[in-house]
Design an enzyme around this catalytic site. Structure first.
Site, mmCIF file in Angstrom:
data_model
loop_
_atom_site.group_PDB
_atom_site.id
_atom_site.type_symbol
_atom_site.label_atom_id
_atom_site.label_comp_id
_atom_site.label_asym_id
_atom_site.label_seq_id
_atom_site.Cartn_x
_atom_site.Cartn_y
_atom_site.Cartn_z
ATOM 1 N N GLY A 86 -6.772 3.607 3.881
ATOM 2 C CA GLY A 86 -5.960 4.528 4.656
ATOM 3 C C GLY A 86 -5.338 3.928 5.895
ATOM 4 O O GLY A 86 -4.268 4.344 6.306
ATOM 5 N N PHE A 87 -5.999 2.938 6.484
ATOM 6 C CA PHE A 87 -5.476 2.335 7.712
ATOM 7 C C PHE A 87 -5.742 0.841 7.716
ATOM 8 O O PHE A 87 -6.799 0.389 7.279
ATOM 9 C CB PHE A 87 -6.127 2.958 8.955
ATOM 10 C CG PHE A 87 -5.833 4.418 9.119
ATOM 11 C CD1 PHE A 87 -4.661 4.846 9.729
ATOM 12 C CD2 PHE A 87 -6.712 5.369 8.633
ATOM 13 C CE1 PHE A 87 -4.385 6.197 9.854
ATOM 14 C CE2 PHE A 87 -6.447 6.723 8.760
ATOM 15 C CZ PHE A 87 -5.270 7.137 9.373
ATOM 16 N N ASP B 135 -9.966 -6.092 -0.619
ATOM 17 C CA ASP B 135 -8.972 -5.597 0.339
ATOM 18 C C ASP B 135 -9.687 -4.856 1.449
ATOM 19 O O ASP B 135 -10.448 -3.924 1.198
ATOM 20 C CB ASP B 135 -8.009 -4.655 -0.398
ATOM 21 C CG ASP B 135 -6.906 -4.096 0.487
ATOM 22 O OD1 ASP B 135 -6.847 -4.431 1.677
ATOM 23 O OD2 ASP B 135 -6.090 -3.313 -0.029
ATOM 24 N N ASP C 59 0.833 -1.203 0.000
ATOM 25 C CA ASP C 59 0.000 0.000 0.000
ATOM 26 C C ASP C 59 0.865 1.249 0.000
ATOM 27 O O ASP C 59 1.684 1.449 0.900
ATOM 28 C CB ASP C 59 -0.891 0.025 1.240
ATOM 29 C CG ASP C 59 -2.065 -0.943 1.142
ATOM 30 O OD1 ASP C 59 -2.490 -1.254 0.012
ATOM 31 O OD2 ASP C 59 -2.559 -1.377 2.194
ATOM 32 N N HIS D 275 -0.508 -0.930 -4.676
ATOM 33 C CA HIS D 275 -1.796 -0.238 -4.611
ATOM 34 C C HIS D 275 -1.531 1.238 -4.318
ATOM 35 O O HIS D 275 -1.110 1.589 -3.223
ATOM 36 C CB HIS D 275 -2.622 -0.907 -3.506
ATOM 37 C CG HIS D 275 -3.955 -0.294 -3.272
ATOM 38 N ND1 HIS D 275 -4.742 -0.663 -2.201
ATOM 39 C CD2 HIS D 275 -4.665 0.650 -3.940
ATOM 40 C CE1 HIS D 275 -5.867 0.022 -2.233
ATOM 41 N NE2 HIS D 275 -5.835 0.833 -3.270
#
Length: 199
Positions: free
Chosen positions: A120-121, A153, A13, A44
């Site tokens: 984001g997390f 995901d 990520d 990603h």
């Protein structure tokens, strides 16, 4: 460890602190990971203006680049550029984005990523209505006779993976469930088994 556990690829990520409220890896980390494994690197890009990163990330060893439809107003051109660089081209869709937002560019896709959490997390809880979204994405790809992988995901675990597998997903990103497990290698095998797949 991931290789020994039977992982098919490593999902990396990349976050820029703008498109999502977090900041992570750049080209140097991808280059370092590439030196340690022969597994494909599924990168990603959770970033604005993703095209600015393509050349550097491919040079660093990315095998595939996935960009967000929400951050790519020139999606067809950007996917074409990713393929020109020799990478698999993917598009990610956030939970609030319609599946049919990628209808027109299905022929350009090597991978369609359905986010089952807001990006984001790590370690977020799976959004239950994502299962129906995966089902609709599978129907859309099948109707177009696309060979694109359908990846999910976010919140993928032993409690959720079978649902999205049964809905038509064939590629799964599992971060927290693997790396927080007491025996990560066994967790990979257990996730496969939950889909009826052996290592």
């Amino acid at each position: 460890m991931c290789e020994a556990g039977g992982a098919d690829c490593l999902h990396i990520d990349v976050m820029d602190g703008l498109f999502v409220p977090n900041l992570t890896f750049g080209a140097k980390v991808i280059e370092t990971v590439r030196r340690t494994t022969k597994l494909p690197l599924d990168v990603h890009l959770m970033v604005v203006e993703p095209e600015k990163y393509f050349d550097d990330f491919v040079a660093a060893g990315a095998s595939g680049l996935t960009i967000h439809v929400e951050a790519a107003p020139h999606l067809q051109r950007q996917l074409t550029r990713i393929r020109e660089l020799g990478c698999a081209a993917g598009v990610a869709i956030n939970p609030g984005t319609r599946v049919d937002s990628v209808q027109e560019i299905i022929p350009e896709l090597d991978l369609l990523l359905i986010m089952t959490v807001n990006p984001g997390f790590g370690g977020q809880e799976f959004i239950p209505y994502s299962v129906d979204k995966v089902r609709r994405a599978r129907a859309m790809l099948d109707a177009a006779r696309s060979g694109a992988a359908l990846e999910v995901d976010g919140g993928i675990s032993l409690q959720t993976i079978a649902q999205v597998h049964d809905a038509g997903a064939d590629t799964f990103v599992a971060g927290h469930s693997i790396f927080s497990a007491k025996e990560p290698q066994k967790e990979i095998a257990a996730l496969r088994a939950a889909c009826g797949t052996k290592v």
